[in-house]
Every structure is written in C-alpha cells, then in structure tokens.
Design an enzyme around this catalytic site. Structure first.
Site, PDB file in Angstrom:
ATOM      1  N   ASN A 114      31.554   4.454  -1.652  1.00  0.00           N
ATOM      2  CA  ASN A 114      30.804   5.322  -0.450  1.00  0.00           C
ATOM      3  C   ASN A 114      31.086   4.843   0.827  1.00  0.00           C
ATOM      4  OD1 ASN A 114      28.508   6.529   1.291  1.00  0.00           O
ATOM      5  ND2 ASN A 114      28.197   7.548  -0.474  1.00  0.00           N
ATOM      6  N   ASN A 130      31.473  14.268  -2.525  1.00  0.00           N
ATOM      7  CA  ASN A 130      30.053  14.439  -2.278  1.00  0.00           C
ATOM      8  C   ASN A 130      29.499  15.767  -1.890  1.00  0.00           C
ATOM      9  OD1 ASN A 130      29.258  11.608  -2.399  1.00  0.00           O
ATOM     10  ND2 ASN A 130      30.232  11.430  -0.592  1.00  0.00           N
ATOM     11  N   ASP A 189      34.437   9.651  10.683  1.00  0.00           N
ATOM     12  CA  ASP A 189      34.114   9.111   9.440  1.00  0.00           C
ATOM     13  C   ASP A 189      34.762   9.694   8.463  1.00  0.00           C
ATOM     14  OD1 ASP A 189      32.803   6.694   7.949  1.00  0.00           O
ATOM     15  OD2 ASP A 189      31.536   8.403   7.105  1.00  0.00           O
ATOM     16  N   ASP A 190      34.939  10.979   8.164  1.00  0.00           N
ATOM     17  CA  ASP A 190      35.451  11.675   7.180  1.00  0.00           C
ATOM     18  C   ASP A 190      36.946  11.208   6.968  1.00  0.00           C
ATOM     19  OD1 ASP A 190      32.931  13.309   6.698  1.00  0.00           O
ATOM     20  OD2 ASP A 190      33.243  14.137   8.563  1.00  0.00           O
ATOM     21  N   ARG A 229       1.010  -1.285  -0.084  1.00  0.00           N
ATOM     22  CA  ARG A 229       0.108   0.231  -0.070  1.00  0.00           C
ATOM     23  C   ARG A 229       0.948   1.555  -0.120  1.00  0.00           C
ATOM     24  NH1 ARG A 229      -2.397   0.636   4.703  1.00  0.00           N
ATOM     25  NH2 ARG A 229      -3.592   2.385   3.610  1.00  0.00           N
ATOM     26  N   ALA A 264      43.338  18.406  -0.172  1.00  0.00           N
ATOM     27  CA  ALA A 264      44.101  18.010   1.051  1.00  0.00           C
ATOM     28  C   ALA A 264      43.371  18.524   2.452  1.00  0.00           C
ATOM     29  CB  ALA A 264      45.504  18.834   0.979  1.00  0.00           C
ATOM     30  N   ALA A 313      39.453  14.511   4.479  1.00  0.00           N
ATOM     31  CA  ALA A 313      39.429  13.359   3.931  1.00  0.00           C
ATOM     32  C   ALA A 313      40.662  13.038   3.206  1.00  0.00           C
ATOM     33  CB  ALA A 313      38.261  13.317   3.099  1.00  0.00           C
TER      34      ALA A 313
END
Length: 628
Positions: A512, A467, A311-312, A91, A348, A351
């Site tokens: 990713n 990104n 995380d970066d 649905r 630089a 990341a």
C-alpha cells in the site's frame, strides 16, 4: 542484509543510498545535540471553560489535571476523577467493542463503517486521544480510516457528514480563493492533500464526497509520519461531477453540474495553487485521486515550481518499485537482475503508467542510462487493458501510454497482436511479474492465472494492487490455489495470509502507498527541499525495498507489517532528506539551516535521530490560558 548489499554493488546509485542504512559504529559514541521540536512544551490557549471542552485540538476530557481545571475554569464541568490517557483509551476500546454492532444503521451498514463512525466521533471531540488510539492499533484501524473502508465512506459521505473537516474550493469560488484561504484558522500548514473527486480509488467520480480520501490520507500523515495534526489541511476542489446519480440526488452536498474541462478547469486549479502557496509558501501539496486525464498534466505543470507530488502516479510507482525489487530478492537473485525481469502490466491509467515509467528509470540507471538500456527495458515490459495488448496500431491511444505501446514487429515475434487478451499475453511472454493496476476486480481470472504457471521464473510474482478490496485483480486464495505455493503475492488492500496446509503459510503482502507517502512528505518537510525530485522518490522506494531482511524476503515477505509504520516512515523520510541534501535541493527546517543539515546527513544515525525528534506524538500538552 550484507549479502543483499554485496549483490547490488554493481548498481552504484542504488548502492550509495542503501549503504546509508548501515549503522556507523563510531557514531554511537558521539553525543547528540538535537532538540525535540515536537516535544512537550506548554501550549498557550485563548479560551477556557466549555470552549476548551468543545475544541478537539485542546480537549483532554477527564484527563485534565485539577490544576488545569482551576486554571481553565473547568472545575465542576467534568466528573471529579482524573483519568490517565491509558485509562481513557481502555474505556474507549471497551465502548468501541460494545457499540460496533449498535452503531450500524441496519443490514446495509457493514461493521467497518460502524467502526469508522465511532472513531470519527472520537476525532470530533478529542484529537489527541484519536491519534493515540489510531497509532496504538494501526494494523486494525488503518483499513478503517484508509483503504478499503474509506471508499465506502466516500460513497456515503453526504449522509455521513456531521461537521466540516478541511476546506472546499468550488468552481463558484473563482476569483475568491486568495481571500478564502485565510478563513482557515491555522497560521502554519505543513501538508495539504487535495482531490477533485474525479477518480476515488477504483470507484469512479464521487464529486465532493471525495473529501473523505483527503481526510483519510492526512490521518495517516499524522499517525505514520508524525505531522502535527494542527498543521494539516484536507482540500476538496469541486468543479462539478459527471456522475448523473449525484447530479440528480437532492441530498448531494456538491455542485450539481457537469465537470469543468479544458482551460476553465486548469484556471481553477491554478487559482487554488496560487492561493495556498501565497499564504503558506513552504506547504507541501499531495494531489490525490485525480482522473488520469489530468493527473499527469497537473503533475508536469507544477512539479518543477512547487513542493508537490501526485501519490497515484509517484507514490504507487514507488511502492511498486520497492515490491518489484523485493520480488527479485525473493527469487534468490541479485538486485542487479531487476532489468532482466519480464513484466506484464494490466492497466494503463495514471498508476500503471507511473509504475512502468519509474521501473524503466530504475532499470536504466542500473544499466548505465544508455539507449541500449532503454531498448532492452521496452522489450521486457507490456501493457494490457480490458481491450487487450496495447500496440502502436491502437487508435485513439492515450498520449501518456503511447511511449509504452508495443512495437508491431516486437509483438509479432512473440506471437502477439494488437488487442491480444491478457491470458494470451501471459501465456506467450511467460512473465516474472504480473502487475495489476486496472481497478477491475477479478481481472486475473482462472485462465490468466493458469497461464502464469508457465512463467520462466522460479517464483513468479502476482501484484493485485487495485483498491478498494473489491477491485483487487484476484485474491491471494485464488493465486496460491491456481498458480501454486511457490509464488510472491502482494495487494493494495489488506488480505489475510493463506493457510497452505502442513504448517505452511502463503504470505499476503500489502503493497500500500502508506508505506511511502508519509515518509516522502515528512522528508520533504524536514529537508526544506524546494521541490520533490525523481531522485528523492527513488531514494524512498529503495529504502523501503531494503527494509526487509534477507531471511524475511526469501520466505516471500517483501513488505513489512503495518505495525512498524512509524519506524518505516522514519527510515524513508531519512532517505528523502539525505537525497535532497545530495541533490542540493535542501534549504533546512526551522533552526536547522542547509549547512547544518548537510552535516547531520553525513551519519545515518544522526539523520534518523533528526527525523525522530521532529515527529509529533499524541501526548496531552500542559495548557496555559492567555487572554487575547
């Protein structure tokens, strides 16, 4: 896969981890003794009637059985037909397709944002069904709840905000955070994603609106890693914004003042960390989208005393390492040849520096961690900014980038100088890999890609990792058209494969971070590791690199499809658990102590089953009312 392992036999540390992915045939005959801790046990609730229907954690909508409707005072509050979860999803999907266009706010509201609105409304009213839909359609909806759409959500968050999700700690709350943290209703929190909104994706300072990235990341922790959604917490630390447009916007929801800096800034982050670890001593904190100025400093400040990672810096590095190792395999070369790769890095920031740092450690380990090894690696890696090649001559160089600056004599021998343009560097170096982490869309111009045609590699690799989509250094169409068919292409955001004609496909690999951060978090949780070590991160990257078969890699596919994210995360988490045990960092999880966990880790199948049994799945539990 056996050929792959044989090729890498010389790298003993790497081999030890990769061998764990081989199945021990004798293990299949042994009985299993693990219980499912995220299973289908009845859930006690302290509310009934409309309160249950208005609670997204417990609401089942039309799926409440008649017995539950009587037990929870719901009879008459729902249509009489009891529906299965499958019928509910059917649905919803019909409505979703019909409402996608209608949900738009006009020409400026793209279809992806319309999908996000509809999914968010489902999340608001029925959390179990939301994650069931997300997991079943992860390839379609991961780009909606995460990059690239999450960037658009963050840019418009003040207008999209409808109900609170997560916690907000601000500069105005100094001295109050220890008591504030008890306002969160969950007694147990396993995973926190925190941001200060200073560098959201490649979109810059979005202030308090950056909470959207923390929410999106945790959606993937639930969908990919099976972290229980009732035990995750998105956090925004609002120390102001340097975005003048937001400061002047009367509808902006955050502090309309310039960002705190220096010791004042550190004091706010320190107070936050003390508060959350006091209430939840075993929580894992992922730092997300902090500007480079603070990303490394905060990582070094907390990583040896708290269960945290950035995380970066570390997640991006791990995915890039997996891709770089995959690129070596795709070139038909043994993994041990990785230290011979010539890499030009565009960007630089946190990341870029994190990736090169991790690459150098991987290369050095393969070469025995000698001084000569580090010298060889330094000569094979080059950093470029918009302002050109970074050498020791550069003024006001970022201290974190200084160890990677090109020596003047080295640059001179290659016919390069301080500030040499990217195209010139690529032309002179003839790299095996062109790695983009600049956040500058289109940086890999026609001139740069033409220069890469001179690469000495049989199959040069182009990684346009920035990104969201508009910040990608180039598109796969541009790369295949200009450089040629025989390349490896990977990007941070999703792109479609390229039709090369005559039945040939140019594979666009999405490199990713979602391939790694869910598994890093889950593995850390299930191991009970005291901290997240470089070895655990390296184990995660190497397991991802080994996931693809030799045949797939030789065809140019170096990352698996997003549709396999639950299985990928299980494998990555298992590698993290095993490495934590090997480094004597593991303290166990719930009823599994360190000794029993060590025994589990002796067999690959056992540890995979242990991880699988502790991954939450979106199934409606039986609800039982208990009066307070």
């Amino acid at each position: 896969m056996p050929n792959f392992y044989n090729q890498t036999r010389a790298a003993s540390s790497l081999m030890r981890r990769l061998k764990r992915s081989l199945i021990n045939p004798t293990a299949l005959a042994r009985p299993r003794c693990f219980t499912t801790t995220e299973g289908h046990r009845p859930t006690l609730v302290h509310k009934r009637s409309l309160d249950i229907l208005h609670d997204p954690w417990f609401n089942k909508g039309t799926a409440f059985s008649m017995t539950e409707r009587d037990r929870l005072d719901l009879r008459g509050l729902l249509p009489p037909n009891v529906m299965s979860s499958e019928q509910q999803i059917e649905r919803f999907m019909v409505d979703l397709k019909r409402l996608e266009v209608q949900a738009r706010d006009g020409p400026s509201d793209p279809n992806a944002l319309a999908k996000w609105r509809i999914l968010n409304r489902l999340h608001d009213r029925n959390e179990t069904m939301y994650y069931k839909v997300l997991i079943a359609n992860i390839e379609e909806y991961a780009p909606i709840v995460y990059t690239p759409t999450v960037g658009l959500v963050c840019q418009n968050y003040s207008g999209l905000f409808r109900r609170p999700r997560g916690m907000y700690f601000s500069a105005e709350d100094r001295g109050e955070m220890m008591s504030m943290v008890y306002n969160w209703p969950a007694d147990q929190v396993d995973m926190i994603v925190v941001t200060d909104g200073s560098r959201i994706l490649g979109l810059g300072d979005l202030g308090v609106q950056g909470i959207g990235i923390a929410i999106g990341k945790l959606d993937l922790y639930v969908a990919a890693a099976g972290i229980n959604p009732q035990r995750v917490l998105p956090v925004m630390i609002d120390v102001g914004t340097n975005n003048e447009k937001l400061i002047k916007d009367p509808l902006y929801l955050g502090l309309q003042q310039h960002r705190l800096d220096g010791d004042e800034y550190i004091a706010v982050i320190d107070e936050f960390m003390e508060a959350v670890f006091t209430r939840w001593p075993h929580v894992i904190v992922q730092f997300e989208d902090f500007q480079s100025k603070w990303a490394f400093k905060l990582l070094q400040r907390y990583r040896n005393t708290h269960r945290m990672f950035n995380d970066d810096v570390q997640g991006t590095a791990g995915v890039a390492i997996a891709g770089l190792l995959g690129a070596v395999r795709a070139q038909g070369r043994p993994m041990i040849d990785f230290p011979k790769q010539k890499i030009v890095v565009a960007g630089a920031g946190s990341a870029g520096i994190g990736v090169v740092n991790a690459a150098r450690k991987t290369m050095a380990r393969m070469l025995g961690n000698s001084e000569t090894a580090f010298d060889n690696i330094h000569s094979n890696t080059m950093f470029c900014l918009i302002q050109g090649l970074i050498t020791e001559e550069r003024e006001n160089i970022d201290p974190d980038a200084l160890p990677f600056a090109r020596r003047i004599n080295e640059a001179g021998r290659q016919g390069l100088r301080e500030g040499a343009g990217l195209a010139e560097v690529v032309r002179q170096v003839q790299p095996d890999v062109l790695l983009g982490l600049s956040g500058v869309g289109g940086l890999f111009s026609k001139e740069v890609l033409e220069a890469l045609k001179g690469s000495t590699s049989t199959k040069p690799a182009i990684f346009a990792m920035s990104n969201p989509t508009k910040n990608a250094e180039c598109t796969p169409e541009e790369a295949f058209k200009i450089v040629g068919d025989n390349i490896i292409f990977a990007s941070g955001s999703p792109f479609r494969d390229v039709d090369l004609g005559n039945g040939r496909i140019g594979h666009c690999n999405q490199g990713n971070n979602m391939y790694l951060f869910p598994g890093i978090g889950l593995g850390t949780l299930l191991s009970g590791a005291r901290l997240i070590s470089d070895g655990m991160l390296q184990a995660a990257a190497e397991r991802l690199a080994a996931y693809m078969t030799e045949e797939e890699v030789l065809k140019g596919t170096i990352f698996p499809p997003i549709s396999k994210i639950r299985d990928i995360t299980k494998e990555v988490a298992a590698a993290v658990v095993q490495e934590a045990v090997e480094e004597d960092l593991a303290e166990g999880y719930r009823d599994i102590d360190a000794r029993e966990l060590k025994k589990i880790c002796e067999d690959q199948e056992d540890v995979l089953e242990y991880v699988q049994n502790n991954m939450w799945s979106p199934e409606y539990p039986t609800l039982v009312y208990k009066k307070d």
